[in-house]
Write a protein that holds these residues in place. Structure first.
Motif, short mmCIF file in Angstrom:
data_model
loop_
_atom_site.label_atom_id
_atom_site.label_comp_id
_atom_site.label_asym_id
_atom_site.label_seq_id
_atom_site.Cartn_x
_atom_site.Cartn_y
_atom_site.Cartn_z
N ARG A 158 -1.21 -6.88 3.40
CA ARG A 158 -0.74 -5.55 3.80
C ARG A 158 -0.58 -4.60 2.61
NH1 ARG A 158 5.22 -6.88 6.02
NH2 ARG A 158 4.13 -8.73 6.77
N TYR A 159 -0.48 -5.14 1.40
CA TYR A 159 -0.17 -4.30 0.25
C TYR A 159 -1.40 -3.75 -0.47
CZ TYR A 159 4.41 -6.45 0.89
OH TYR A 159 5.59 -6.89 1.42
N THR A 212 7.39 5.38 0.80
CA THR A 212 5.98 5.39 1.19
C THR A 212 5.31 6.71 0.83
OG1 THR A 212 6.43 3.86 3.02
CG2 THR A 212 4.40 5.17 3.14
N SER A 226 0.98 3.30 -3.95
CA SER A 226 1.41 2.97 -2.59
C SER A 226 1.64 1.47 -2.41
CB SER A 226 0.38 3.47 -1.58
OG SER A 226 -0.90 2.92 -1.84
N SER A 227 0.90 0.65 -3.15
CA SER A 227 1.10 -0.79 -3.07
C SER A 227 2.47 -1.17 -3.59
CB SER A 227 0.01 -1.53 -3.86
OG SER A 227 0.26 -2.92 -3.90
N ALA A 245 5.26 -0.02 -1.21
CA ALA A 245 5.30 -0.86 0.00
C ALA A 245 5.99 -2.19 -0.29
CB ALA A 245 3.88 -1.10 0.51
N ASN A 269 9.73 -1.82 -0.46
CA ASN A 269 10.41 -1.62 0.83
C ASN A 269 10.78 -2.95 1.50
OD1 ASN A 269 10.38 1.18 0.86
ND2 ASN A 269 8.40 1.31 1.90
#
Length: 328
Positions: free
Chosen positions: A137-138, A262, A283-284, A287, A290
């Protein structure tokens, strides 16, 4: 005297592994990339071997005459998140090391991975060595390449008879971080460069404890098994407060909600894409921040005698080391 080929010997963990191996009476062949900083090895009675892990012939020559291999060499770059060099080094380099170890018929290989190749969990139910990978997902080439490399090791065990044990550290803290890798977090907090607190968290471990358990794996642990090397599961708020208290500075207080994090990550990606300017985040990374990357390390404690030095002590040792060398 048994000889150990140690890849990544001049890295943060590598410096501790060299010292642990020498203390236990092993001879060390320290495999390092050409034209890289060897400061962490200064004064140590090791045989420095310069080479590229992606050069199979060089790796085979380095492995010749060694009884064991500890493969700790890797590219741990996370910014930018996508890097063909990271993928090539971590996958092709591991393949070359495995082939050389099989050909040399070493007594055992210890592969140093990362806990992020397993699925993370909550504080109440942390992830373990059986948790399936969740890192896709990352969009991180580092995470994805280390997962592939882990699978290569397991295949070599199954198909080639390689006697390998896999260890997977969490987030390491401690002294001897000459290249300022994971301990950069401490310096950023000390210099008040952290303006907010992400909502996630992670598992932290003293780097010397990782070195101890990794060297233990030369003679302990089960062939083909993975072991997560970690200690304390802390939210970022808890970790920042602990670090700040040890360094006697004020911890950041403002929470960074996931949506804001994000947005910051994607904005950083756009800035880099259209201007070419390096950014501190992507963004990786946001994420990952989070989420709560919490892990259970019971298996390594029971089977590799993984020590559990407090993270407060790890922070204090790292900060003291930085002060002694004028970083702060």
């Amino acid at each position: 005297m048994k000889t150990v080929l140690l890849t990544g010997a001049n890295g943060f963990l590598g410096g501790h592994l060299c010292r642990e191996l020498l203390q236990r009476g092993y001879a060390v062949r320290a495999f390092v990339r050409p034209n890289t900083d060897h400061t962490v090895l200064d004064g140590l009675p090791v045989d420095i071997w310069s080479g590229d892990l992606r050069d199979p012939a060089n790796v085979r020559a380095a492995t010749y005459g060694c009884d064991y291999v500890i493969h700790a060499g890797a590219r741990a770059q996370v910014n930018p998140a996508r890097s063909s060099e990271v993928v090539d080094c971590n996958i092709s380099g591991t393949a070359a090391v495995l082939a050389a170890a099989v050909q040399a018929k070493v007594e055992r290989l210890v592969y140093v991975g990362t806990a992020t190749v397993f699925g993370f969990g909550s504080r109440k139910k942390p992830g373990d060595e059986l948790s399936p990978y969740m890192g896709e997902r990352y969009g991180s080439d580092y995470m994805d390449s280390k997962r592939v490399a882990t699978d290569l090791v397991l295949r070599a065990v199954r198909e080639d008879g390689l006697r390998a044990v896999l260890v997977h550290p969490t987030f390491m803290i401690g002294p001897l971080d000459y290249k300022i890798t994971s301990n950069a977090l401490l310096l950023a907090l000390y210099r008040r460069q952290l303006k907010g607190v992400p909502m996630g968290g992670k598992n932290y471990v003293h780097v010397a404890d990782v070195a101890t358990a990794t060297v233990n794996a030369l003679t302990m642990g089960r062939i083909g098994e993975s072991y997560i090397l970690g200690n304390e599961n802390l939210s970022y708020r808890e970790a920042f407060r602990l670090m700040a208290s040890v360094m006697n500075v004020r911890a950041p207080l403002a929470p960074v909600p996931p949506l804001l994090a994000t947005t910051i990550g994607w904005t950083s990606d756009l800035v880099h894409r259209f201007t070419g300017r390096e950014t501190t985040l992507n963004s990786s990374m946001t994420a990952i921040a989070n989420d709560g990357h919490y892990f259970n390390v019971t298996k390594a404690i029971n089977e590799l005698n993984l020590p559990q030095t407090s993270i407060r002590a790890a922070i204090a040792e790292a900060f003291s080391w930085f002060r002694q060398r004028g970083y702060v």
